[in-house]
Write a protein that holds these residues in place. Structure first.
Motif, PDB file in Angstrom:
ATOM      1  N   ASP A 131       0.839  -1.199   0.000  1.00  0.00           N
ATOM      2  CA  ASP A 131       0.000   0.000   0.000  1.00  0.00           C
ATOM      3  C   ASP A 131       0.883   1.261   0.000  1.00  0.00           C
ATOM      4  OD1 ASP A 131      -2.478   1.418   0.054  1.00  0.00           O
ATOM      5  OD2 ASP A 131      -2.191   1.804   2.186  1.00  0.00           O
ATOM      6  N   GLY A 132       1.895   1.272  -0.867  1.00  0.00           N
ATOM      7  CA  GLY A 132       2.799   2.408  -0.956  1.00  0.00           C
ATOM      8  C   GLY A 132       3.945   2.310   0.033  1.00  0.00           C
ATOM      9  N   GLY A 133       5.119   2.795  -0.373  1.00  0.00           N
ATOM     10  CA  GLY A 133       6.271   2.851   0.526  1.00  0.00           C
ATOM     11  C   GLY A 133       6.877   1.513   0.873  1.00  0.00           C
ATOM     12  N   THR A 134       6.747   0.513  -0.009  1.00  0.00           N
ATOM     13  CA  THR A 134       7.215  -0.826   0.355  1.00  0.00           C
ATOM     14  C   THR A 134       8.740  -0.937   0.381  1.00  0.00           C
ATOM     15  OG1 THR A 134       7.016  -1.590  -1.938  1.00  0.00           O
ATOM     16  CG2 THR A 134       5.144  -1.989  -0.474  1.00  0.00           C
ATOM     17  N   ARG A 135       9.451  -0.116  -0.414  1.00  0.00           N
ATOM     18  CA  ARG A 135      10.911  -0.254  -0.414  1.00  0.00           C
ATOM     19  C   ARG A 135      11.508   0.189   0.923  1.00  0.00           C
ATOM     20  NH1 ARG A 135      12.730   3.334  -5.315  1.00  0.00           N
ATOM     21  NH2 ARG A 135      10.588   2.808  -5.896  1.00  0.00           N
ATOM     22  N   VAL A 136      10.997   1.308   1.482  1.00  0.00           N
ATOM     23  CA  VAL A 136      11.537   1.779   2.763  1.00  0.00           C
ATOM     24  C   VAL A 136      11.010   0.933   3.925  1.00  0.00           C
ATOM     25  CG1 VAL A 136      12.180   4.133   2.158  1.00  0.00           C
ATOM     26  CG2 VAL A 136       9.794   3.619   2.661  1.00  0.00           C
ATOM     27  N   ALA A 137       9.783   0.459   3.817  1.00  0.00           N
ATOM     28  CA  ALA A 137       9.249  -0.446   4.843  1.00  0.00           C
ATOM     29  C   ALA A 137      10.020  -1.766   4.821  1.00  0.00           C
ATOM     30  CB  ALA A 137       7.766  -0.697   4.620  1.00  0.00           C
ATOM     31  N   GLY A 138      10.339  -2.249   3.610  1.00  0.00           N
ATOM     32  CA  GLY A 138      11.129  -3.468   3.478  1.00  0.00           C
ATOM     33  C   GLY A 138      12.533  -3.304   4.037  1.00  0.00           C
ATOM     34  N   LEU A 139      13.136  -2.141   3.808  1.00  0.00           N
ATOM     35  CA  LEU A 139      14.470  -1.841   4.344  1.00  0.00           C
ATOM     36  C   LEU A 139      14.449  -1.781   5.871  1.00  0.00           C
ATOM     37  CD1 LEU A 139      17.406  -0.952   4.088  1.00  0.00           C
ATOM     38  CD2 LEU A 139      16.596   1.342   3.489  1.00  0.00           C
ATOM     39  N   THR A 140      13.428  -1.136   6.417  1.00  0.00           N
ATOM     40  CA  THR A 140      13.271  -1.065   7.879  1.00  0.00           C
ATOM     41  C   THR A 140      13.087  -2.458   8.466  1.00  0.00           C
ATOM     42  OG1 THR A 140      12.237   1.119   7.642  1.00  0.00           O
ATOM     43  CG2 THR A 140      11.913  -0.018   9.737  1.00  0.00           C
ATOM     44  N   ALA A 141      12.275  -3.275   7.799  1.00  0.00           N
ATOM     45  CA  ALA A 141      12.034  -4.646   8.268  1.00  0.00           C
ATOM     46  C   ALA A 141      13.303  -5.485   8.193  1.00  0.00           C
ATOM     47  CB  ALA A 141      10.926  -5.291   7.437  1.00  0.00           C
ATOM     48  N   ALA A 142      14.058  -5.347   7.100  1.00  0.00           N
ATOM     49  CA  ALA A 142      15.299  -6.107   6.942  1.00  0.00           C
ATOM     50  C   ALA A 142      16.285  -5.786   8.050  1.00  0.00           C
ATOM     51  CB  ALA A 142      15.921  -5.814   5.576  1.00  0.00           C
ATOM     52  N   THR A 143      16.375  -4.507   8.433  1.00  0.00           N
ATOM     53  CA  THR A 143      17.267  -4.094   9.518  1.00  0.00           C
ATOM     54  C   THR A 143      16.877  -4.772  10.821  1.00  0.00           C
ATOM     55  OG1 THR A 143      17.501  -1.929   8.456  1.00  0.00           O
ATOM     56  CG2 THR A 143      18.194  -2.092  10.735  1.00  0.00           C
ATOM     57  N   LEU A 144      15.582  -4.835  11.088  1.00  0.00           N
ATOM     58  CA  LEU A 144      15.103  -5.479  12.305  1.00  0.00           C
ATOM     59  C   LEU A 144      15.404  -6.979  12.293  1.00  0.00           C
ATOM     60  CD1 LEU A 144      11.725  -3.577  12.577  1.00  0.00           C
ATOM     61  CD2 LEU A 144      13.432  -3.684  14.406  1.00  0.00           C
ATOM     62  N   ALA A 145      15.240  -7.614  11.142  1.00  0.00           N
ATOM     63  CA  ALA A 145      15.523  -9.043  11.035  1.00  0.00           C
ATOM     64  C   ALA A 145      17.016  -9.318  11.246  1.00  0.00           C
ATOM     65  CB  ALA A 145      15.065  -9.576   9.677  1.00  0.00           C
ATOM     66  N   LEU A 146      17.878  -8.438  10.733  1.00  0.00           N
ATOM     67  CA  LEU A 146      19.322  -8.569  10.944  1.00  0.00           C
ATOM     68  C   LEU A 146      19.664  -8.463  12.433  1.00  0.00           C
ATOM     69  CD1 LEU A 146      20.523  -6.388   7.957  1.00  0.00           C
ATOM     70  CD2 LEU A 146      21.252  -8.751   8.342  1.00  0.00           C
ATOM     71  N   ALA A 147      19.062  -7.478  13.100  1.00  0.00           N
ATOM     72  CA  ALA A 147      19.294  -7.312  14.542  1.00  0.00           C
ATOM     73  C   ALA A 147      18.770  -8.520  15.305  1.00  0.00           C
ATOM     74  CB  ALA A 147      18.624  -6.024  15.026  1.00  0.00           C
ATOM     75  N   ASP A 148      17.629  -9.048  14.882  1.00  0.00           N
ATOM     76  CA  ASP A 148      17.042 -10.218  15.538  1.00  0.00           C
ATOM     77  C   ASP A 148      17.947 -11.440  15.367  1.00  0.00           C
ATOM     78  OD1 ASP A 148      14.846 -11.514  16.949  1.00  0.00           O
ATOM     79  OD2 ASP A 148      14.359 -12.492  15.056  1.00  0.00           O
TER      80      ASP A 148
END
Length: 247
Positions: A131-148
């Motif tokens: 629903d818009g903004g998926t590249r930055v939302a995906g980048l934010t999510a990827a960062t969290l997964a890396l930290a996890d």
């Protein structure tokens, strides 16, 4: 007689989903969402739903592509066929390949790949609902997964798109604003390094509008960063407390 088009911003300054121009959509973070990944997250921003999973560092196959001084970072950004209004092909599109590269380039400055030579770190980003903004939302999510996953990083990357809708600079465009607005500007920021890791723009803005959009984008990224930190502290604070109880 044609039906009159509904304005994207009404007379009270509210957008189609009731938000103010400087307000991003509600965010929900669920860490450790997948059982078999080394790190994972379900990241929801408004109607956007994204799963990110991290595997590694692990052995590289085939061996000839390994690097002697650092880990290889592989990113796959993919939109599920049912994630958009009109079903898309499950095969990776040119846009998905491009965004995989964009996200990888945005993450490389923070991941300490030099600690894991001759290995690979795989990041999978699956957009379940767009629903818009998926590249930055995906980048934010990827960062969290890396930290996890416990991957050492110099800081967290937080992303948020800004843009121009009906002559006004707004934060976190939804799908209709992205399609019908005058400009879209994804921004990703690394607060601990005070650096921008992603800045793109599609559309037209004046110099002053660009400065305003960039400032609003960084401010939003700072707020999202605080949510990232809070989510990680919440999960690993509980793990630490449980470990102490078991002692």
């Amino acid at each position: 007689m044609s039906e009159q088009k509904k304005p994207l911003i009404d007379e009270e300054g509210l957008r189609t989903d009731g938000r103010k121009i400087d307000e991003f959509r509600p965010i929900t973070i669920t860490l450790g969402y997948l059982r078999h990944a080394d790190g994972s997250v379900l990241y929801q921003q408004g109607k956007c739903k994204i799963i990110a999973a991290v595997f590694g560092p692990s052995e590289v196959h085939p061996k000839h592509i390994e690097l002697p001084d650092r880990a290889i970072l592989r990113v796959r950004y993919h939109m599920a066929p049912f994630s958009v209004e009109e079903r898309k092909s499950p095969a990776p599109s040119r846009r998905e390949i491009e965004l995989s590269m964009v996200i990888r380039n945005s993450l490389e400055p923070v991941i300490m790949t030099e600690l894991f030579p001759r290995t690979v770190i795989d990041i999978f980003i699956e957009v379940l609902q767009a629903d818009g903004g998926t590249r930055v939302a995906g980048l934010t999510a990827a960062t969290l997964a890396l930290a996890d996953a416990g991957i050492p990083m110099r800081g967290l990357v937080a992303g948020c798109a800004t843009g121009k809708v009906e002559g006004k600079v707004v934060v976190d465009l939804n799908d209709i604003e992205d399609k019908e607005g005058e400009a879209d500007m994804p921004v990703a920021y690394i607060p601990t390094l005070n650096k921008i890791s992603l800045l793109q723009m599609d559309g037209i803005m004046t110099r002053d509008e660009f400065k305003e959009a960039l400032s609003m984008g960084i401010n939003s990224c700072m707020k999202i960063y605080q949510m990232q930190v809070s989510a990680l502290k919440s999960k690993y604070g509980q793990v630490e407390a449980q470990a102490k109880e078991e002692e």
